[in-house]
Structures are given as structure tokens and as C-alpha cells.
Motif scaffolding. Structure first.
Motif, PDB file in Angstrom:
ATOM      1  N   ALA A  39       0.826  -1.212   0.000  1.00 38.95           N
ATOM      2  CA  ALA A  39       0.000   0.000   0.000  1.00 38.95           C
ATOM      3  C   ALA A  39       0.860   1.263   0.000  1.00 38.95           C
ATOM      4  O   ALA A  39       0.500   2.271  -0.614  1.00 38.95           O
ATOM      5  CB  ALA A  39      -0.925  -0.024   1.212  1.00 38.95           C
ATOM      6  N   ASP A  40       2.008   1.196   0.671  1.00 38.47           N
ATOM      7  CA  ASP A  40       2.894   2.357   0.769  1.00 38.47           C
ATOM      8  C   ASP A  40       3.421   2.748  -0.619  1.00 38.47           C
ATOM      9  O   ASP A  40       3.403   3.923  -1.005  1.00 38.47           O
ATOM     10  CB  ASP A  40       4.047   2.016   1.724  1.00 38.47           C
ATOM     11  N   ILE A  41       3.864   1.745  -1.366  1.00 35.27           N
ATOM     12  CA  ILE A  41       4.394   2.013  -2.712  1.00 35.27           C
ATOM     13  C   ILE A  41       3.265   2.485  -3.632  1.00 35.27           C
ATOM     14  O   ILE A  41       3.443   3.384  -4.451  1.00 35.27           O
ATOM     15  CB  ILE A  41       5.101   0.757  -3.271  1.00 35.27           C
ATOM     16  N   ASP A  42       2.095   1.873  -3.460  1.00 34.65           N
ATOM     17  CA  ASP A  42       0.930   2.263  -4.251  1.00 34.65           C
ATOM     18  C   ASP A  42       0.606   3.757  -4.021  1.00 34.65           C
ATOM     19  O   ASP A  42       0.380   4.506  -4.977  1.00 34.65           O
ATOM     20  CB  ASP A  42      -0.261   1.392  -3.834  1.00 34.65           C
ATOM     21  N   ALA A  43       0.641   4.172  -2.754  1.00 34.53           N
ATOM     22  CA  ALA A  43       0.349   5.580  -2.416  1.00 34.53           C
ATOM     23  C   ALA A  43       1.420   6.505  -3.005  1.00 34.53           C
ATOM     24  O   ALA A  43       1.099   7.580  -3.537  1.00 34.53           O
ATOM     25  CB  ALA A  43       0.287   5.733  -0.901  1.00 34.53           C
ATOM     26  N   LYS A  44       2.682   6.074  -2.922  1.00 36.95           N
ATOM     27  CA  LYS A  44       3.768   6.889  -3.473  1.00 36.95           C
ATOM     28  C   LYS A  44       3.632   7.029  -4.989  1.00 36.95           C
ATOM     29  O   LYS A  44       3.872   8.101  -5.555  1.00 36.95           O
ATOM     30  CB  LYS A  44       5.123   6.262  -3.132  1.00 36.95           C
ATOM     31  N   ALA A  45       3.248   5.933  -5.635  1.00 35.85           N
ATOM     32  CA  ALA A  45       3.083   5.953  -7.096  1.00 35.85           C
ATOM     33  C   ALA A  45       1.968   6.919  -7.490  1.00 35.85           C
ATOM     34  O   ALA A  45       2.105   7.714  -8.423  1.00 35.85           O
ATOM     35  CB  ALA A  45       2.794   4.540  -7.604  1.00 35.85           C
ATOM     36  N   LYS A  46       0.852   6.855  -6.746  1.00 30.69           N
ATOM     37  CA  LYS A  46      -0.293   7.738  -7.046  1.00 30.69           C
ATOM     38  C   LYS A  46       0.101   9.194  -6.838  1.00 30.69           C
ATOM     39  O   LYS A  46      -0.198  10.059  -7.657  1.00 30.69           O
ATOM     40  CB  LYS A  46      -1.468   7.374  -6.151  1.00 30.69           C
ATOM     41  N   ALA A  47       0.774   9.456  -5.715  1.00 27.99           N
ATOM     42  CA  ALA A  47       1.166  10.836  -5.399  1.00 27.99           C
ATOM     43  C   ALA A  47       2.117  11.399  -6.446  1.00 27.99           C
ATOM     44  O   ALA A  47       2.102  12.603  -6.730  1.00 27.99           O
ATOM     45  CB  ALA A  47       1.816  10.881  -4.018  1.00 27.99           C
ATOM     46  N   ALA A  48       2.935  10.532  -7.013  1.00 25.39           N
ATOM     47  CA  ALA A  48       3.931  10.990  -7.998  1.00 25.39           C
ATOM     48  C   ALA A  48       3.325  11.126  -9.394  1.00 25.39           C
ATOM     49  O   ALA A  48       3.964  11.669 -10.296  1.00 25.39           O
ATOM     50  CB  ALA A  48       5.106  10.011  -8.033  1.00 25.39           C
ATOM     51  N   GLY A  49       2.110  10.616  -9.586  1.00 32.04           N
ATOM     52  CA  GLY A  49       1.472  10.713 -10.903  1.00 32.04           C
ATOM     53  C   GLY A  49       1.882   9.604 -11.866  1.00 32.04           C
ATOM     54  O   GLY A  49       1.799   9.761 -13.085  1.00 32.04           O
ATOM     55  N   VAL A  50       2.294   8.465 -11.305  1.00 34.50           N
ATOM     56  CA  VAL A  50       2.656   7.309 -12.140  1.00 34.50           C
ATOM     57  C   VAL A  50       1.396   6.779 -12.835  1.00 34.50           C
ATOM     58  O   VAL A  50       0.335   6.678 -12.215  1.00 34.50           O
ATOM     59  CB  VAL A  50       3.294   6.215 -11.251  1.00 34.50           C
ATOM     60  N   HIS A  51       1.508   6.457 -14.119  1.00 31.93           N
ATOM     61  CA  HIS A  51       0.327   5.985 -14.862  1.00 31.93           C
ATOM     62  C   HIS A  51       0.055   4.500 -14.643  1.00 31.93           C
ATOM     63  O   HIS A  51      -1.082   4.061 -14.612  1.00 31.93           O
ATOM     64  CB  HIS A  51       0.516   6.265 -16.358  1.00 31.93           C
ATOM     65  N   TRP A  52       1.121   3.705 -14.546  1.00 27.35           N
ATOM     66  CA  TRP A  52       0.965   2.268 -14.318  1.00 27.35           C
ATOM     67  C   TRP A  52       1.963   1.833 -13.247  1.00 27.35           C
ATOM     68  O   TRP A  52       3.159   2.125 -13.359  1.00 27.35           O
ATOM     69  CB  TRP A  52       1.258   1.451 -15.575  1.00 27.35           C
ATOM     70  N   LEU A  53       1.465   1.118 -12.221  1.00 27.13           N
ATOM     71  CA  LEU A  53       2.350   0.507 -11.235  1.00 27.13           C
ATOM     72  C   LEU A  53       2.274  -1.002 -11.450  1.00 27.13           C
ATOM     73  O   LEU A  53       1.204  -1.604 -11.336  1.00 27.13           O
ATOM     74  CB  LEU A  53       1.916   0.857  -9.801  1.00 27.13           C
ATOM     75  N   LEU A  54       3.402  -1.591 -11.801  1.00 30.69           N
ATOM     76  CA  LEU A  54       3.420  -3.012 -12.142  1.00 30.69           C
ATOM     77  C   LEU A  54       4.292  -3.783 -11.159  1.00 30.69           C
ATOM     78  O   LEU A  54       5.344  -3.296 -10.738  1.00 30.69           O
ATOM     79  CB  LEU A  54       3.977  -3.218 -13.558  1.00 30.69           C
ATOM     80  N   SER A  55       3.847  -5.003 -10.822  1.00 27.80           N
ATOM     81  CA  SER A  55       4.653  -5.865  -9.960  1.00 27.80           C
ATOM     82  C   SER A  55       5.634  -6.637 -10.813  1.00 27.80           C
ATOM     83  O   SER A  55       5.283  -7.146 -11.871  1.00 27.80           O
ATOM     84  CB  SER A  55       3.769  -6.874  -9.236  1.00 27.80           C
ATOM     85  N   LYS A  56       6.852  -6.704 -10.324  1.00 29.78           N
ATOM     86  CA  LYS A  56       7.859  -7.482 -11.020  1.00 29.78           C
ATOM     87  C   LYS A  56       7.716  -8.943 -10.601  1.00 29.78           C
ATOM     88  O   LYS A  56       7.551  -9.188  -9.406  1.00 29.78           O
ATOM     89  CB  LYS A  56       9.252  -6.956 -10.643  1.00 29.78           C
ATOM     90  N   PRO A  57       7.746  -9.934 -11.467  1.00 28.95           N
ATOM     91  CA  PRO A  57       8.055  -9.837 -12.893  1.00 28.95           C
ATOM     92  C   PRO A  57       6.871  -9.365 -13.735  1.00 28.95           C
ATOM     93  O   PRO A  57       5.734  -9.719 -13.454  1.00 28.95           O
ATOM     94  CB  PRO A  57       8.421 -11.288 -13.247  1.00 28.95           C
ATOM     95  N   VAL A  58       7.189  -8.595 -14.783  1.00 33.15           N
ATOM     96  CA  VAL A  58       6.148  -8.156 -15.703  1.00 33.15           C
ATOM     97  C   VAL A  58       6.124  -9.090 -16.917  1.00 33.15           C
ATOM     98  O   VAL A  58       7.080  -9.819 -17.164  1.00 33.15           O
ATOM     99  CB  VAL A  58       6.380  -6.698 -16.173  1.00 33.15           C
ATOM    100  N   THR A  59       5.013  -9.042 -17.648  1.00 31.49           N
ATOM    101  CA  THR A  59       4.882  -9.909 -18.825  1.00 31.49           C
ATOM    102  C   THR A  59       4.841  -9.051 -20.097  1.00 31.49           C
ATOM    103  O   THR A  59       4.602  -7.846 -20.039  1.00 31.49           O
ATOM    104  CB  THR A  59       3.584 -10.744 -18.748  1.00 31.49           C
ATOM    105  N   VAL A  60       5.006  -9.732 -21.224  1.00 40.58           N
ATOM    106  CA  VAL A  60       4.927  -9.039 -22.520  1.00 40.58           C
ATOM    107  C   VAL A  60       3.532  -8.424 -22.683  1.00 40.58           C
ATOM    108  O   VAL A  60       3.384  -7.294 -23.146  1.00 40.58           O
ATOM    109  CB  VAL A  60       5.231 -10.018 -23.689  1.00 40.58           C
ATOM    110  N   ASP A  61       2.496  -9.168 -22.249  1.00 40.68           N
ATOM    111  CA  ASP A  61       1.113  -8.660 -22.361  1.00 40.68           C
ATOM    112  C   ASP A  61       0.932  -7.354 -21.576  1.00 40.68           C
ATOM    113  O   ASP A  61       0.299  -6.413 -22.058  1.00 40.68           O
ATOM    114  CB  ASP A  61       0.111  -9.692 -21.825  1.00 40.68           C
TER     115      ASP A  61
END
Lengths: 130, 211
Positions: free
Chosen positions: A86-108
Motif C-alpha cells: 500500500a505504501d508504494i501504491d500511495a507513493k506511485a499515485k502521489a507521484a502521478g505514475v500511470h501504471w504501477l506493475l509488480s515485477k516480474p512483468v509480462t509481454v502482455d
């Protein structure tokens, strides 16, 4: 064509993300190891999409994202993190990140990010900050 | 901080180090391998030679990740230093470092070093363990030497490596190992003195008094 900049402090991850982005239909125009290098790159090259790691020494991904949003608001940002709490999610939102993805990511996943970035991005070579 | 607070602090710093080691090591390798596997089916179609190279790379990296996980398991395992004797426990530790990191480690023991209280022996052992890991993994040392000696009133252990060295006055963010070593020794009344400079290796002197 979605011109993509990869930002990650691990060379191996930059290589793999570059390959995935290419397979997903993007064009990797550069890859750098730090947030500071990314800002220098953006100041000198047109970029549509930045794919950045969250946990990096020096400048974390969310701080980089906030600076990109302030200077180049048309550039789309996807942030990747091994930990996705949740902490990283909040930081991503506050920074204006468009997509927050968990590693590993896929081609799709990267395909969807690239589709969502089409028609955005900095247009001028040497993209001047706003 | 009193002794109990310092011990809790050391434990918390240690947990942070394990979390960092897991994140930067095996987790990165496994997630990158997962991403490589995910794109492999498409890569085989467009570039079979690259796909084959990726399979070889994945195998190599998984072997490395296994080695790193093994090292972390060893680090986490409790060890009966008092039952083994500090000298024998350190020899066992150096054996593992030589095997896992392929770095030669020499050990020289002088005097009766089996005189410290159990908690002091354990703190010294863990501090040396940290120093060896730093030398082999982070400093990329090609040789490490341990000198363990007992004098009239204290046990001294000097760990010297020929790695890339660093500036001891500057601790990069997220690097807690050095501070943790110093704290460990202070809890049992000892000290850790670090001498290092970029390009000139590192020498850490641990001293622990008998009382």
C-alpha cells in the motif's frame, strides 16, 4: 511508435525489459541506471514512455516520476516494483505514475502500457521542460 | 541506548540486510528469469539464436541464485560457537566462503582464544562473518586473511582483504553492515576499527576484552 526509456540500476533487468518492450511493439531509445541519468536523457531526447524501477539508489522511482510529470507532463510513466504494498501504491499515485506493475512483468502487460502511451509523449528533439 | 535496546537495534538492522540481500540478489534473478521465460515463446519465433542464448543465460543465473540463497541460509543458521570453539567456528566459516565465493582465506590463530564469554564469542563470530561477506561479495577480494590472537586481556581478530576498498567515513544509503559490526562489538565491550581506502583493500580489527 512509442519511444521508450528504460530506467533500472541493474544491467540485467534493463536488458530483459528492453527485449520485452521490443517484443511488445515499443521502441527502446535508451536505457539508464539512475534517475539523474534519466532526467538528463529526457532533457536531450524525445521520449513517449518511461519504464522505471521503484527501488533504486540515489533517486527512487517515485521521485523520478514526480520530476518527469512536472517537467514533461505528456510523458507516460510505468513504474515496476518487486514489492507492491500500500505504501508504494500511495507513493506511485502521489507521484502521478500511470501504471504501477509488480515485477516480474509480462509481454502482455507491457503491450497494454505501450498501447496506452500511443499519442502521448514529448514531441520535440531535446524536449524542453515546460 | 542500553544493552537491550542495542541488541534489538542490531537484530533489526540484520533483518534489513537480509531483506536487501534477498531483494538485490535471488529475487532479481528469479523475476528476471520469469520475464525471460515469458517472452521466450515469442523470441523463438523471431530470433531463435537469441532465444537459445537466453536459455543458457537463465540456467547460469539460476545456478548463481541458488548459491546466493544457500549463502543466506548459512548466514541465518544458528551456530554453537561456544561448543565448537571460536577458532574452529571461524575455520568452518572460512571454508564456506572459499567454496561459495572462490576466494582463498587464510587463518592464523595464536594463544588460547577460547576464553571469551559465549555472547562475546557469538558477537565476534557474526561480525567476522559480516566482514568476510563484505570482502568476498561486495569488495570482490581475491584474498582474505584472518588473524585471531589472544593476549593478556583481550582477544583480537584482524580481517584483511585486497578488495576494492572504500571510504569508511562515507556510508552509502542502505548499507548498514559496517555500523552493525561496530555495534555488535560495542555491546560486549569491544570495538571494531576499520582501515580502508578506495583501491587499497580493507583491514578491520576487532577487539574484545575478557571481562
Amino acid at each position: 511508435m512509442v519511444r521508450t526509456l528504460i530506467v533500472d540500476d541493474t544491467q540485467e533487468t534493463r536488458t530483459v525489459l528492453s527485449q520485452i518492450t521490443t517484443l511488445a511493439g515499443g521502441v527502446v531509445v535508451g536505457d539508464v541506471a539512475t534517475g539523474m541519468e534519466a532526467l538528463v536523457w529526457l532533457a536531450n531526447h524525445p521520449v513517449d514512455l518511461v519504464i522505471t524501477d521503484f527501488q533504486m539508489p540515489g533517486m527512487p522511482g517515485d521521485v523520478l516520476a514526480a520530476q518527469i510529470r512536472a517537467q514533461w507532463p505528456d510523458v507516460r510513466i510505468a513504474m515496476i516494483s518487486v514489492l507492491a504494498d500500500a505504501d508504494i501504491d500511495a507513493k506511485a499515485k502521489a507521484a502521478g505514475v500511470h501504471w504501477l506493475l509488480s515485477k516480474p512483468v509480462t509481454v502482455d502487460q507491457i503491450e497494454r502500457v505501450i498501447r496506452g502511451s500511443t499519442g502521448h509523449g514529448s514531441r520535440l528533439s531535446g524536449a524542453a521542460p515546460r | 541506548m542500553n544493552r537491550s535496546q542495542r541488541t534489538v537495534h542490531i537484530l533489526e538492522e540484520e533483518r534489513r540486510r537480509f531483506a536487501r540481500d534477498l531483494h538485490d540478489g535471488p529475487v532479481q534473478v528469479l523475476s528476471n528469469t520469469s520475464m525471460r521465460l515469458n517472452m521466450l515463446s515469442q523470441l523463438i519465433q523471431v530470433d531463435p539464436a537469441l532465444a537459445e542464448a537466453e536459455i543458457r543465460r537463465m540456467h547460469h543465473r539460476l545456478v548463481q541464485a541458488t548459491s546466493e540463497l544457500r549463502q543466506l541460509i548459512y548466514d541465518l543458521q544458528p551456530i554453537a560457537v561456544d561448543a565448537m570453539g571460536l577458532d574452529e567456528a571461524l575455520k568452518g566459516l572460512t571454508h564456506r566462503v572459499q567454496r561459495d565465493w572462490a576466494v582463498p582465506v587464510t587463518v592464523h590463530v595464536s594463544g588460547d582464544v577460547r576464553v571469551l564469554p559465549a555472547d562475546a564469542e557469538m558477537m565476534l563470530y557474526r561480525a567476522v562473518q559480516e566482514a568476510l561477506t563484505n570482502a568476498a561479495k561486495h569488495a570482490e577480494a581475491r584474498a582474505i586473511a584472518i588473524e585471531l590472537m589472544a593476549t593478556e586481556d583481550q582477544v583480537t581478530c584482524i580481517v584483511t582483504d585486497d578488495g576494492k576498498g572504500f571510504d569508511p567515513t562515507h556510508r552509502p544509503p542502505g548499507h548498514y553492515g559496517l555500523g552493525n559490526m561496530v555495534e555488535r562489538l560495542e555491546v560486549v565491550g569491544g570495538r571494531a576499527d576499520v582501515a580502508s581506502s578506495p583501491g587499497h583493500g580493507t583491514r578491520i580489527t576487532f577487539t574484545v576484552p575478557y571481562v
